[in-house]
Enzyme design. Structure first.
Site, PDB file in Angstrom:
ATOM      1  N   HIS A 134     -14.861  19.205  27.726  1.00 29.10           N
ATOM      2  CA  HIS A 134     -14.310  17.864  27.920  1.00 29.10           C
ATOM      3  C   HIS A 134     -13.140  17.811  28.901  1.00 29.10           C
ATOM      4  O   HIS A 134     -12.669  16.724  29.232  1.00 29.10           O
ATOM      5  CB  HIS A 134     -13.842  17.276  26.584  1.00 29.10           C
ATOM      6  CG  HIS A 134     -14.931  17.033  25.602  1.00 29.10           C
ATOM      7  ND1 HIS A 134     -16.067  16.315  25.898  1.00 29.10           N
ATOM      8  CD2 HIS A 134     -15.067  17.435  24.304  1.00 29.10           C
ATOM      9  CE1 HIS A 134     -16.852  16.270  24.833  1.00 29.10           C
ATOM     10  NE2 HIS A 134     -16.265  16.948  23.859  1.00 29.10           N
ATOM     11  N   ASP A 170     -24.038  20.978  22.574  1.00 27.13           N
ATOM     12  CA  ASP A 170     -23.001  20.489  21.680  1.00 27.13           C
ATOM     13  C   ASP A 170     -23.366  19.077  21.213  1.00 27.13           C
ATOM     14  O   ASP A 170     -24.037  18.339  21.937  1.00 27.13           O
ATOM     15  CB  ASP A 170     -21.671  20.460  22.455  1.00 27.13           C
ATOM     16  CG  ASP A 170     -20.446  20.345  21.587  1.00 27.13           C
ATOM     17  OD1 ASP A 170     -20.242  19.258  21.019  1.00 27.13           O
ATOM     18  OD2 ASP A 170     -19.668  21.311  21.512  1.00 27.13           O
ATOM     19  N   HIS A 172     -21.466  16.676  21.094  1.00 29.06           N
ATOM     20  CA  HIS A 172     -20.737  15.753  21.955  1.00 29.06           C
ATOM     21  C   HIS A 172     -21.196  15.930  23.406  1.00 29.06           C
ATOM     22  O   HIS A 172     -21.455  17.056  23.848  1.00 29.06           O
ATOM     23  CB  HIS A 172     -19.235  16.011  21.871  1.00 29.06           C
ATOM     24  CG  HIS A 172     -18.675  15.888  20.480  1.00 29.06           C
ATOM     25  ND1 HIS A 172     -18.739  16.926  19.566  1.00 29.06           N
ATOM     26  CD2 HIS A 172     -18.060  14.858  19.864  1.00 29.06           C
ATOM     27  CE1 HIS A 172     -18.172  16.527  18.430  1.00 29.06           C
ATOM     28  NE2 HIS A 172     -17.756  15.285  18.583  1.00 29.06           N
ATOM     29  N   ASP A 259     -21.823  22.133  16.404  1.00 30.47           N
ATOM     30  CA  ASP A 259     -21.392  20.986  15.616  1.00 30.47           C
ATOM     31  C   ASP A 259     -22.490  19.962  15.366  1.00 30.47           C
ATOM     32  O   ASP A 259     -22.224  18.862  14.879  1.00 30.47           O
ATOM     33  CB  ASP A 259     -20.183  20.305  16.261  1.00 30.47           C
ATOM     34  CG  ASP A 259     -20.378  19.992  17.737  1.00 30.47           C
ATOM     35  OD1 ASP A 259     -21.463  20.294  18.267  1.00 30.47           O
ATOM     36  OD2 ASP A 259     -19.447  19.459  18.359  1.00 30.47           O
TER      37      ASP A 259
END
Length: 393
Positions: A134, A170, A172, A259
């Protein structure tokens, strides 16, 4: 298949620590390392020590003024307002002492993995401390200060002049890496993530496809909340297979956030450990088929550090090193050691027990929506042989 693989690791990775209550906890690396050690899967000659990335290497992606502010924050010499302007001092990404060194060590670990594969004769390498996808050029975001994946890919491009496929599983969206190469036709990014309707960072729509010469080299497949194994695996395998053949990369870099598991406290997907055997296995197979084996695996998210991350990440190494996943019971020594400290009951097996979660009543609808997203995302690929594009969205 036994491959010559390198495992980048240092206990000093735990210096990347926001505070004791923060969900991003690098103790998961110690748990993973110890699990592999107790499973007799790591030998001393596998271990590669990370190094600190230089400022010049960080500036392959990050702005020099940003780096200087991170250094100042590391010693308590940055004002609150200055911090907020670059994304630190927030609830997600608090300031902590020594944050520059802790972050640059993670980046240096990913650069060590690159050189291990492209200079030092390793077929594969993993830096599970990395995967901080990120981070932006001038701003921290989502627990990520420096973006080791973006720096490593730029390093590959500048030093080795190779085409890079970056694959992010991931939960995200891999936003920082995507935007870093959004106009670059020599870097193709694929992110399979929970839809941004419900989850940070809210990006990763199928229509984010690149710009200028990079148009057609950004792929996003946002999957629905409560997606289960079968649908995820279909999307992942189909997308990976077609995009690798379309792009013809020289090297594959994967970000392996753990995750998306049903136990993860921050996301809404319902995957089990079965997926974390399949993700690296398919990447491994395609790396050998298209890239002479050249594959670098990074870590990423993963916030159930006891029950999920050690098993998921250990499987990456086992696939990378031995070609087959662990099966059966976890090492008793590991369970006995860490069950005394774990706040939750540790699983006994590499796989998950049945009935891990309640049945999902919308399963068919979710599967159908994910298939639609996959089909739309892959419409860019018209001709796998000559790389022509056809956008019919």
């Amino acid at each position: 298949m036994n491959c010559n693989a390198g495992f980048v690791y240092s206990e000093n990775y735990t210096t990347y620590r926001f505070h004791s209550e923060h969900p991003f906890n690098q103790k998961r690396l110690i748990l993973t390392y110890d699990l592999l050690h107790q499973a007799n899967a790591l030998q001393p000659n596998n271990i590669i020590k990370p190094r600190f990335a230089t400022d010049e290497e960080l500036m392959l992606f990050h702005d020099s003024s940003y780096i200087e502010k991170i250094k100042r924050a590391s010693t308590g010499n940055l004002t609150e307002q200055e911090g907020l302007e670059i994304g630190i001092g927030t609830e997600d990404t608090p300031i902590f002492p020594g944050m520059h060194d802790a972050s640059s060590l993670i980046v240096g670990g990913s650069l060590q993995a690159v050189d291990a594969v492209l200079t030092d004769g390793y077929t594969h390498a993993t830096n599970l401390g990395g995967g901080l996808h990120h981070g932006f050029k001038r701003k921290a975001s989502g627990f990520c200060i420096y973006n080791d994946g973006a720096v490593a890919i730029q390093y590959i491009r500048k030093k080795y002049n190779l085409k890079v496929l970056y694959v992010d599983t991931d939960a995200h969206h891999g936003d920082g890496v995507q935007w870093a190469f959004y106009d670059d036709p020599n870097v193709c990014t694929l992110s399979i993530h929970e839809t941004g309707r419900y989850l940070f960072p809210g990006t990763g729509n199928i229509h984010e496809r690149g710009i200028k010469e990079g148009y057609g080299y950004s792929f996003n497949i946002p999957i629905d909340a409560f997606t289960e194994d079968e649908s995820f695996l279909h999307v992942y395998k189909e997308a990976m297979t077609k995009i690798v053949d379309y792009f013809q990369p020289d090297i594959i870099v994967t970000q392996n956030g753990a995750d998306a598991h049903a136990f993860d406290p921050l996301t809404h997907l319902c995957l089990t450990m079965s997926i974390y055997e399949q993700i690296p296995a398919i990447a491994h197979e395609l790396a050998h088929q298209y890239c002479d084996g050249r594959w670098i695996a990074l870590g990423g998210g993963g916030y159930d550090i006891w029950r999920v991350v050690p098993r998921a990440w250990a499987q990456i190494w086992q696939i990378m090193n031995a070609g087959t996943p662990f099966k059966g019971e976890l090492p008793k020594v590991w369970l006995d050691k860490w069950s005394k400290e774990s706040p939750v009951s540790l699983p006994r097996y590499w796989h998950d027990e049945p009935q891990l979660y309640k049945p999902i009543p919308r399963k068919d609808e979710i599967t159908e929506k994910n298939q639609y997203m996959l089909t739309k995302a892959l419409q860019l690929i018209r001709n796998k042989n000559n790389h022509h594009l056809n956008d019919i969205s």
